[in-house]
Design a protein around this motif. Structure first.
Motif, PDB file in Angstrom:
ATOM      1  N   PHE A 159       0.927  -1.051  -0.045  1.00 34.29           N
ATOM      2  CA  PHE A 159      -0.076   0.178  -0.109  1.00 34.29           C
ATOM      3  C   PHE A 159       1.158   1.558   0.139  1.00 34.29           C
ATOM      4  O   PHE A 159       0.752   1.874  -1.069  1.00 34.29           O
ATOM      5  CB  PHE A 159      -1.163   0.024   1.237  1.00 34.29           C
ATOM      6  N   GLY A 162       2.358   1.479  -3.206  1.00 37.45           N
ATOM      7  CA  GLY A 162       2.034   1.907  -4.241  1.00 37.45           C
ATOM      8  C   GLY A 162       1.093   3.462  -3.983  1.00 37.45           C
ATOM      9  O   GLY A 162       0.430   4.188  -5.128  1.00 37.45           O
ATOM     10  N   LEU A 163       1.011   4.107  -2.314  1.00 39.21           N
ATOM     11  CA  LEU A 163       0.590   5.054  -2.664  1.00 39.21           C
ATOM     12  C   LEU A 163       1.565   6.182  -3.340  1.00 39.21           C
ATOM     13  O   LEU A 163       1.723   6.965  -3.609  1.00 39.21           O
ATOM     14  CB  LEU A 163       0.023   5.282  -1.525  1.00 39.21           C
ATOM     15  N   ILE A 186      -6.816  10.752  -4.877  1.00 40.87           N
ATOM     16  CA  ILE A 186      -5.221  10.949  -4.251  1.00 40.87           C
ATOM     17  C   ILE A 186      -5.716  11.545  -3.007  1.00 40.87           C
ATOM     18  O   ILE A 186      -5.127  11.559  -2.375  1.00 40.87           O
ATOM     19  CB  ILE A 186      -4.178  10.876  -4.374  1.00 40.87           C
ATOM     20  N   THR A 189      -7.588  10.067  -0.129  1.00 39.52           N
ATOM     21  CA  THR A 189      -7.189   8.994  -0.019  1.00 39.52           C
ATOM     22  C   THR A 189      -6.558   9.653   0.904  1.00 39.52           C
ATOM     23  O   THR A 189      -5.984   8.596   2.864  1.00 39.52           O
ATOM     24  CB  THR A 189      -6.162   7.861  -1.050  1.00 39.52           C
ATOM     25  N   SER A 324       5.676  -2.271  -4.561  1.00 40.97           N
ATOM     26  CA  SER A 324       4.149  -2.527  -4.335  1.00 40.97           C
ATOM     27  C   SER A 324       4.095  -4.072  -4.772  1.00 40.97           C
ATOM     28  O   SER A 324       3.264  -5.269  -3.735  1.00 40.97           O
ATOM     29  CB  SER A 324       3.605  -1.525  -4.668  1.00 40.97           C
ATOM     30  N   SER A 389      -1.360  -0.026  -8.957  1.00 41.07           N
ATOM     31  CA  SER A 389      -1.568   0.868  -7.724  1.00 41.07           C
ATOM     32  C   SER A 389      -2.271   1.335  -6.952  1.00 41.07           C
ATOM     33  O   SER A 389      -2.459   1.087  -5.830  1.00 41.07           O
ATOM     34  CB  SER A 389      -0.595   2.232  -7.975  1.00 41.07           C
ATOM     35  N   TRP A 390      -3.362   1.574  -8.061  1.00 39.18           N
ATOM     36  CA  TRP A 390      -5.286   2.046  -7.167  1.00 39.18           C
ATOM     37  C   TRP A 390      -5.554   0.903  -6.120  1.00 39.18           C
ATOM     38  O   TRP A 390      -5.575   0.363  -4.989  1.00 39.18           O
ATOM     39  CB  TRP A 390      -5.608   2.304  -8.099  1.00 39.18           C
ATOM     40  N   VAL A 393      -4.073   0.275  -2.764  1.00 41.97           N
ATOM     41  CA  VAL A 393      -4.836   1.211  -2.004  1.00 41.97           C
ATOM     42  C   VAL A 393      -5.662   0.861  -1.475  1.00 41.97           C
ATOM     43  O   VAL A 393      -6.074   0.705   0.148  1.00 41.97           O
ATOM     44  CB  VAL A 393      -4.207   2.456  -2.292  1.00 41.97           C
TER      45      VAL A 393
END
Length: 421
Positions: A159, A162-163, A186, A189, A324, A389-390, A393
């Motif tokens: 996570f 990825g963020l 983003i 988040t 990630s 990546s999303w 997350v």
């Protein structure tokens, strides 16, 4: 020798060492532009210092874990305080492994705050050692909980990476529809993360003020024969009651900012003596987090994602994407063993069945299916970069709901894990 005193001191030491390590990683990444040294030398020097502090912090955390184990007489993973501290320790173990593979100080700048928040969140719960309830008196407690938490810890590192990828590649100056949508998500988040921080801050603030309010809640229930029974439960608040329990009377309340009584009552469909208190906690978390987010926006005068983005310039986004993926790929089989296989074996021994559709079991399965889909889409469909990546997350958000939301909101056979909350 008082093992619990040693454990408490080691816990505090680990927390502050993690804070210092985070600062050193920030200096390593963000300070390279202003250093008199060559950027590579600056990053190498401060990364080494950050890693030394994070490693010593992990050592102190291990001392906390084993001394509490010695003092309690059982592995300290039986309630929310103990489990969340163990999860924080597991994240540091996972971070250390991934860091030694990739040597990325940027990972420390994002993984350490995650550990700090989780450890601080753990401190919200009562820390008194309690005897194990019968359901937990099994050797399977050790293997099930520890492997499940370690798998989730690698998901946490995934996570974080990825963020970082998203913060690195999103165009915060773009004005087209796709860019604005990515910016909003983003930012949302980051806002959710700050809400969690705000919740922790609010709890410690009012705990320091020794705030208290109490209510007497009356519950009417009927058995199979239709006979009525009335029970009264005392519900205590440590945050000012914006919402009081359903069908309750105020026993005592301390006024706060002119608020001398709750503003409204919890809805009737929220069952349980602590349902109103939990709703009240959620409301205060949103209020505190929103105020903190607004303050940060006022200070920086721009979205937080746009503030962080420049510190990531010069970082290869493909490296972050790879970190990630590798973290999740390592964590998935470990989580499969702990959260599903070992859990089902233990469930059969404890309750006489492998599967019972308990809320915690269901959400553990949902988490496993989610990450199965992540790996399938990554390996078979070539989902990399933004999409991957999303997914990383969102996946950890699912993990956190499984750990916190299910334990504290949804009643079930695993509810003992959250009774202290």
């Amino acid at each position: 020798m008082n093992w619990l005193d040693i454990s408490s001191s080691a816990f505090i030491a680990a927390f502050f060492l993690y804070c210092f390590a985070f600062l050193f990683y920030v200096i390593a990444v963000a300070g390279r532009k202003w250093s008199n040294r060559k950027p590579e030398e600056h990053v190498r020097k401060w990364s080494r210092v950050g890693f030394v502090f994070s490693t010593i912090g992990l050592a102190a955390h291990l001392v906390f874990f084993f001394t509490r184990w010695a003092g309690a007489g059982h592995i300290p993973t039986s309630n929310m305080y103990e489990f969340m501290t163990f999860l924080g320790m597991s994240i540091m173990i996972a971070f250390t492994i991934i860091y030694l593979i990739y040597r990325s100080p940027l990972l420390g700048m994002f993984a350490l705050p995650l550990t700090i928040v989780i450890v601080a969140y753990a401190a919200v719960f009562p820390q008194k050692v309690q005897p194990l309830v019968p359901a937990l008196q099994s050797n399977w407690l050790k293997v099930h909980v520890t492997t499940a938490a370690l798998g989730e810890a690698f998901f946490a590192v995934g996570f974080a990476a990825g963020l970082m990828y998203l913060l690195r590649v999103i165009d915060f100056k773009g004005t087209d529809k796709a860019a604005r949508r990515a910016q909003r998500w983003i930012e949302f988040t980051l806002y959710v993360i700050i809400v969690i921080v705000g919740f922790i801050g609010a709890v410690f603030l009012f705990r320091g003020m020794d705030y208290q309010a109490s209510f007497t809640q009356t519950t009417i229930s009927y058995d199979k024969t239709g006979a009525e029974s009335i029970t009264e439960d005392k519900v205590e608040y440590t945050l000012p009651p914006i919402v009081k329990p359903y069908n309750s009377e105020t026993t005592s309340i301390e006024p706060f900012l002119g608020m001398k009584s709750p503003l409204f009552e919890a809805p009737s469909w929220m069952n349980g003596a602590n349902a109103g208190r939990k709703l009240n906690t959620v409301i205060w978390s949103v209020i505190a987090g929103t105020l903190l987010y607004g303050l940060l926006r006022l200070v920086f005068r721009k979205p937080l994602g746009a503030v962080i983005h420049p510190t990531l310039e010069g970082i290869d986004p493909e490296d972050l994407d790879e970190i990630s993926y590798r973290s999740i790929a390592i964590g998935f089989p470990v989580f499969t063993l702990g959260a599903l296989i070992f859990a089902m074996i233990w469930a059969e021994q404890a309750w006489g069945r492998f599967w019972g559709w308990d809320p915690k079991e269901v959400w553990a399965l949902i988490t496993w299916l989610y990450y199965s889909a992540y790996l399938h889409l990554r390996l078979s469909r070539g989902w990399q970069g933004h999409r991957s990546s999303w997914l990383a997350v969102i996946g950890f958000i699912v993990v956190m709901f499984t750990l916190i939301g299910v334990n504290l909101i949804i009643a079930g056979l695993h509810s003992y894990a959250g009774v202290d909350g």
